[in-house]
Design a protein around this motif. Structure first.
Motif, PDB file in Angstrom:
ATOM      1  N   LYS A   1       0.848  -1.203   0.000  1.00  0.00           N
ATOM      2  CA  LYS A   1       0.000   0.000   0.000  1.00  0.00           C
ATOM      3  C   LYS A   1       0.880   1.247   0.000  1.00  0.00           C
ATOM      4  N   ALA A   2       1.945   1.225   0.804  1.00  0.00           N
ATOM      5  CA  ALA A   2       2.832   2.387   0.864  1.00  0.00           C
ATOM      6  C   ALA A   2       3.500   2.613  -0.496  1.00  0.00           C
ATOM      7  N   MET A   3       3.945   1.521  -1.122  1.00  0.00           N
ATOM      8  CA  MET A   3       4.620   1.653  -2.418  1.00  0.00           C
ATOM      9  C   MET A   3       3.656   2.197  -3.473  1.00  0.00           C
ATOM     10  N   PHE A   4       2.427   1.653  -3.460  1.00  0.00           N
ATOM     11  CA  PHE A   4       1.456   2.134  -4.451  1.00  0.00           C
ATOM     12  C   PHE A   4       1.079   3.595  -4.177  1.00  0.00           C
ATOM     13  N   ASN A   5       0.993   3.965  -2.893  1.00  0.00           N
ATOM     14  CA  ASN A   5       0.698   5.367  -2.578  1.00  0.00           C
ATOM     15  C   ASN A   5       1.794   6.269  -3.131  1.00  0.00           C
ATOM     16  N   LEU A   6       3.048   5.800  -3.012  1.00  0.00           N
ATOM     17  CA  LEU A   6       4.158   6.607  -3.535  1.00  0.00           C
ATOM     18  C   LEU A   6       4.071   6.717  -5.056  1.00  0.00           C
ATOM     19  N   HIS A   7       3.759   5.594  -5.691  1.00  0.00           N
ATOM     20  CA  HIS A   7       3.579   5.613  -7.152  1.00  0.00           C
ATOM     21  C   HIS A   7       2.528   6.647  -7.525  1.00  0.00           C
ATOM     22  N   SER A   8       1.424   6.551  -6.794  1.00  0.00           N
ATOM     23  CA  SER A   8       0.293   7.412  -7.068  1.00  0.00           C
ATOM     24  C   SER A   8       0.677   8.880  -6.878  1.00  0.00           C
ATOM     25  N   GLU A   9       1.410   9.156  -5.816  1.00  0.00           N
ATOM     26  CA  GLU A   9       1.824  10.521  -5.503  1.00  0.00           C
ATOM     27  C   GLU A   9       2.736  11.074  -6.605  1.00  0.00           C
ATOM     28  N   VAL A  10       3.646  10.200  -7.035  1.00  0.00           N
ATOM     29  CA  VAL A  10       4.624  10.600  -8.045  1.00  0.00           C
ATOM     30  C   VAL A  10       3.935  10.914  -9.373  1.00  0.00           C
TER      31      VAL A  10
ATOM     32  N   PRO B   1      16.373  15.825   8.848  1.00  0.00           N
ATOM     33  CA  PRO B   1      15.871  14.789   9.765  1.00  0.00           C
ATOM     34  C   PRO B   1      14.499  15.166  10.341  1.00  0.00           C
ATOM     35  N   TRP B   2      14.318  16.450  10.635  1.00  0.00           N
ATOM     36  CA  TRP B   2      13.029  16.889  11.197  1.00  0.00           C
ATOM     37  C   TRP B   2      11.873  16.603  10.240  1.00  0.00           C
ATOM     38  N   MET B   3      12.090  16.828   8.951  1.00  0.00           N
ATOM     39  CA  MET B   3      10.988  16.653   8.000  1.00  0.00           C
ATOM     40  C   MET B   3      10.498  15.208   7.931  1.00  0.00           C
ATOM     41  N   TRP B   4      11.386  14.297   8.221  1.00  0.00           N
ATOM     42  CA  TRP B   4      10.992  12.877   8.256  1.00  0.00           C
ATOM     43  C   TRP B   4       9.920  12.674   9.345  1.00  0.00           C
ATOM     44  N   THR B   5      10.270  13.120  10.566  1.00  0.00           N
ATOM     45  CA  THR B   5       9.339  12.963  11.688  1.00  0.00           C
ATOM     46  C   THR B   5       8.070  13.776  11.460  1.00  0.00           C
ATOM     47  N   LEU B   6       8.255  14.997  10.984  1.00  0.00           N
ATOM     48  CA  LEU B   6       7.104  15.881  10.753  1.00  0.00           C
ATOM     49  C   LEU B   6       6.108  15.246   9.795  1.00  0.00           C
ATOM     50  N   LYS B   7       6.617  14.753   8.667  1.00  0.00           N
ATOM     51  CA  LYS B   7       5.723  14.215   7.633  1.00  0.00           C
ATOM     52  C   LYS B   7       5.027  12.949   8.117  1.00  0.00           C
ATOM     53  N   ALA B   8       5.791  12.102   8.815  1.00  0.00           N
ATOM     54  CA  ALA B   8       5.189  10.851   9.278  1.00  0.00           C
ATOM     55  C   ALA B   8       4.071  11.142  10.275  1.00  0.00           C
ATOM     56  N   ILE B   9       4.323  12.048  11.216  1.00  0.00           N
ATOM     57  CA  ILE B   9       3.296  12.310  12.238  1.00  0.00           C
ATOM     58  C   ILE B   9       2.088  13.021  11.623  1.00  0.00           C
ATOM     59  N   SER B  10       2.346  14.041  10.802  1.00  0.00           N
ATOM     60  CA  SER B  10       1.176  14.771  10.300  1.00  0.00           C
ATOM     61  C   SER B  10       0.342  13.902   9.350  1.00  0.00           C
ATOM     62  N   ALA B  11       0.999  13.040   8.547  1.00  0.00           N
ATOM     63  CA  ALA B  11       0.218  12.191   7.643  1.00  0.00           C
ATOM     64  C   ALA B  11      -0.532  11.108   8.423  1.00  0.00           C
TER      65      ALA B  11
ATOM     66  N   MET C   1       0.852   3.019   9.831  1.00  0.00           N
ATOM     67  CA  MET C   1       2.092   2.356   9.402  1.00  0.00           C
ATOM     68  C   MET C   1       2.391   2.635   7.930  1.00  0.00           C
ATOM     69  N   VAL C   2       1.348   2.677   7.113  1.00  0.00           N
ATOM     70  CA  VAL C   2       1.555   2.987   5.691  1.00  0.00           C
ATOM     71  C   VAL C   2       2.153   4.378   5.557  1.00  0.00           C
ATOM     72  N   MET C   3       1.613   5.300   6.332  1.00  0.00           N
ATOM     73  CA  MET C   3       2.107   6.681   6.266  1.00  0.00           C
ATOM     74  C   MET C   3       3.573   6.752   6.703  1.00  0.00           C
ATOM     75  N   LEU C   4       3.891   5.967   7.729  1.00  0.00           N
ATOM     76  CA  LEU C   4       5.260   5.946   8.243  1.00  0.00           C
ATOM     77  C   LEU C   4       6.221   5.389   7.187  1.00  0.00           C
ATOM     78  N   VAL C   5       5.832   4.273   6.590  1.00  0.00           N
ATOM     79  CA  VAL C   5       6.682   3.654   5.568  1.00  0.00           C
ATOM     80  C   VAL C   5       6.876   4.628   4.403  1.00  0.00           C
TER      81      VAL C   5
ATOM     82  N   VAL D   1      10.466   5.963   3.207  1.00  0.00           N
ATOM     83  CA  VAL D   1      11.048   5.693   1.880  1.00  0.00           C
ATOM     84  C   VAL D   1      11.403   7.002   1.179  1.00  0.00           C
ATOM     85  N   LYS D   2      10.530   7.989   1.327  1.00  0.00           N
ATOM     86  CA  LYS D   2      10.786   9.274   0.686  1.00  0.00           C
ATOM     87  C   LYS D   2      12.017   9.955   1.279  1.00  0.00           C
TER      88      LYS D   2
END
Lengths: 218, 489
Positions: B247-256, B302-312, B336-340, B344-345
């Motif tokens: 699901k995470a991989m497909f979400n990334l595909h979709s986003e891209v 490094p902050w953006m990693w945590t920021l994006k995971a928590i807000s998503a 978990m999908v959001m975290l992955v 990956v990003k």
């Protein structure tokens, strides 16, 4: 005959959340429902909107746990026929098939091995490799149905989905489901169509205000 | 009427009326036919039959008297009088005539039909059945005889036998609807609901409709898969991991695919942030210093990693409402999908960071390996924070409004665009209690100072975060069936 799934005195009530201006209240969706589903039978569930039909299916599928009573299931798989579950409009038909199939409990390998079958059944040609957002409503329904039918739970729960797609596909989907019904799978069918239930069901249950109002053998 | 007309063609006229069940009209038309073709037996006997059906018994009697003399050896010369006798309830006469017909015209189906009529009137089911059997043997191409044969068993309430007889009708005449319709009724009355349902479906979809056995045969290839599904080949945990990853991989595909610059945005976005902060703090406020851009990058990325995971993750369980109610998927999947996805990003962005640091003259070396434990602890912290925030939201929805403010506060308190050492020293230990601030300090120690980070500090923070993750997983598991309700209510 031993039932596949039994509901004993099952009640479900939903909380209507309040706010600082309004108190919380409760809504009784199901009230003391007793129901047994036997192997190979097709049970029709009738009832108006808000009678508790969808809640009943969710309780049977184990998605919602009842507030009172119990659901007895001796290890049988029960699932809803999930149309277009988890579809992402940007992904193509192939990718959505894999995702949706996995969400319905198959492994990636299992879905991948059946993608051709899904493609053939959906019969949407080259669109299978195009993003789902470019599909017509009918094409989306076709793909959704094609994916949903590859899973084989012991008890299949169907929530008013027999009217998908165009006339030709409607007949095809109806035939697939009736083949399932006929091949001895236990099915619970929620529908408004009396004619359809008469055709397909062994037993009918009528829900009214969360209560089993009548049980009839067809 | 033209006497040269082929009688069989002419006879279609009265036969039309017979087919319509208009027996009186048929009687009149056969009278016309008798005038035109006086030496043909059909107008006589068919005329009698029409009068009998119409209940015009006197007219039938009159014609019988003439026809019997005219055609004494014709089977109808016995059968039709027997029918008349039956109508008059003259049983002995009828029986005599029927017996005579059976002797002389055993190959004529009508003989056995009238015999069956008589037996049925005597309520002799066995005899009537035997006579109809003989009639069917004489005229195997007439579905009506088989239909009557089956109806006889229905009338006698012998439904099992009726079912067998409807089965014969279906085998021989699959196009006759009664075989399915009445057959289904017989099966249902016999208690065989499955067969009844099957027959009604065949009636609806046509006899070529696949029967269950054939279906299973044609789908043998699928059976292995079906078995697999009945008993999943993977443990539920492995299936959940597979689903989260896919699901995470497909979400990334979709986003891209949504953007023209596709993957480019993963790198452009942090660079843009960096440009903004550089402009505001470095240039306008003149708060920077030597290598400010490196300081900014080592904090921001490094902050953006945590920021994006928590807000998503924060609203992800709400977003998964329909899926949870449709397929009963485990609620932990959504954060978990959001975290992955966020993780990956982050990979190319971290590479960018390292490149940037190198570009600024702080060369790579084996000390970069020390980044790995820092990343691991950050992953554990981000996982715990994302799971906690996402897990609380369905119960306290108002908190969702506080997430952006909370994250902004955290950002300001983590020393991202300033060095924590610039604040008063008495606050340092308190400041570093914030795990993000501590992690950024570690990143800078490795990347900027090329020194070892505080390993003991990392270790106990890592253990605490791991314990928190474990507790949160247990909580999610316990509340698995509560979440679908919580998001609905």
């Amino acid at each position: 005959m031993e039932p596949v799934v039994s509901l004993v005195d099952v009640g479900v009530r939903y909380k209507r959340k309040g706010s600082i201006f309004r108190r919380s209240s409760y809504y009784q969706a199901l009230e003391s429902v007793n129901l047994e589903i036997f192997p190979g039978e097709t049970l029709g569930v009738l009832g108006r909107n808000g009678a508790g039909k969808s809640t009943l299916l969710r309780v049977l599928a184990g998605i919602l746990h009842p507030d009172q009573g119990e659901v007895i299931n001796n290890g049988h798989s029960v699932s809803l026929l999930a149309l277009q579950a988890g579809f992402d409009p940007v992904l193509n038909g192939h990718e959505n098939a894999i995702l949706s199939g996995m969400l319905q409990g198959l492994t990636r390998k299992e879905v991948t091995s059946r993608v051709d079958e899904i493609r053939e059944y959906a019969d949407i040609g080259e669109f299978f490799n195009e993003p789902v957002r470019t599909y017509s409503t009918g094409m989306r329904a076709r793909l959704g149905f094609a994916i949903a039918t590859i899973t084989r739970p012991d008890v299949l729960l169907i929530d008013e989905v027999l009217g998908v797609g165009d006339q030709e596909f409607r007949e095809k989907s109806e035939q697939t489901l009736t083949t399932r019904i006929k091949s001895g799978q236990s099915v619970v069918l929620v529908t408004h169509s009396q004619a359809q239930t008469r055709h397909l069901c062994d037993r009918l249950v009528e829900l009214e205000h969360g209560l089993v109002h009548a049980v009839e053998r067809v | 009427m033209n006497e040269d007309l082929d009688p069989e063609v002419a006879f279609e006229w009265p036969r039309d009326a017979m087919r319509d069940g208009d027996w009186s009209v048929a009687g009149v038309r056969w009278r016309v036919m008798r005038k035109v073709y006086p030496d043909h037996p059909a107008p006589w006997f068919q005329g009698i039959a029409s009068h009998l059906r119409a209940g015009e018994l006197d007219q039938a009697q009159g014609l019988i008297d003439i026809a019997k003399d005219k055609y004494p050896n014709h089977p109808s010369a016995l059968i039709l009088p027997a029918e008349l006798a039956i109508k008059h309830k003259q049983w002995p006469i009828a029986q005599g005539l029927v017996s005579q017909a059976q002797e002389l015209h055993a190959a004529n189906p009508q003989t056995w039909i009238i015999s069956a009529d008589l037996a049925e009137l005597r309520e002799d089911f066995e005899e009537a059945s035997a006579c109809l059997c003989k009639a069917i043997e004489c005229a195997p191409d007439r579905p009506n005889l088989l239909k009557r044969y089956a109806e006889l068993a229905m009338d006698a309430e012998k439904y099992e036998e009726a079912q067998r007889r409807w089965g014969i009708l279906r085998d021989r005449f699959p196009e006759v609807q009664a075989g399915y319709q009445r057959g289904a009724q017989a099966a249902s009355l016999d208690g065989d609901n499955a067969l009844s349902k099957d027959l009604l479906l065949k009636l609806k979809y046509g006899p070529e409709y696949i029967s269950p056995d054939e279906h299973i045969e044609t789908n043998q290839a699928n059976q292995a898969d079906q078995a697999v599904h009945a008993k999943p080949s993977q443990s539920p945990l492995m299936m959940l991991f597979g689903l989260i990853w896919t699901k995470a991989m497909f979400n990334l595909h979709s986003e891209v695919r949504r953007n023209y610059l596709s993957f480019g945005w993963w790198v452009i976005e942090p660079l843009m942030y960096m440009a903004v902060y550089q402009l505001v703090f470095g240039l306008l406020l003149n708060r920077g210093g030597e290598n400010y851009s490196v300081l900014l990058m080592t904090g921001l990325i490094p902050w953006m990693w945590t920021l994006k995971a928590i807000s998503a993750s924060s609203g992800s369980i709400f977003g998964g409402q329909s899926l949870m109610l449709q397929v009963g998927v485990h609620p932990i999947m959504f954060p978990m999908v959001m975290l992955v996805q966020a993780t990956v990003k982050q990979i190319p962005v971290f590479i960018l960071l390292m490149g940037f640091v190198w570009f600024n003259g702080i060369g790579p070396g084996s000390h970069w390996l020390m980044l790995l434990p820092i990343m691991l602890v950050q992953l554990l912290f981000t996982t715990a924070a994302s799971l906690a925030v996402a897990g609380i939201m369905p119960f306290v929805r108002d908190l969702l409004n506080l997430v952006p403010t909370g994250l902004t506060l955290l950002m300001f308190l983590s020393g991202i665009f300033y060095d924590y050492r610039t604040i008063d020293e008495k606050w340092h230990s308190l400041f570093l209690l914030n795990p993000v601030a501590f992690l950024i300090k570690c990143y800078r120690e490795v990347l900027v100072d090329q020194a070892a980070p505080d390993f003991s500090g990392l270790a106990w923070r890592g253990v605490l975060c791991a314990i928190a993750c474990g507790l949160l997983v247990v909580m999610y598991h316990r509340l698995r069936y509560v979440y679908p309700r919580a998001v609905m209510e």
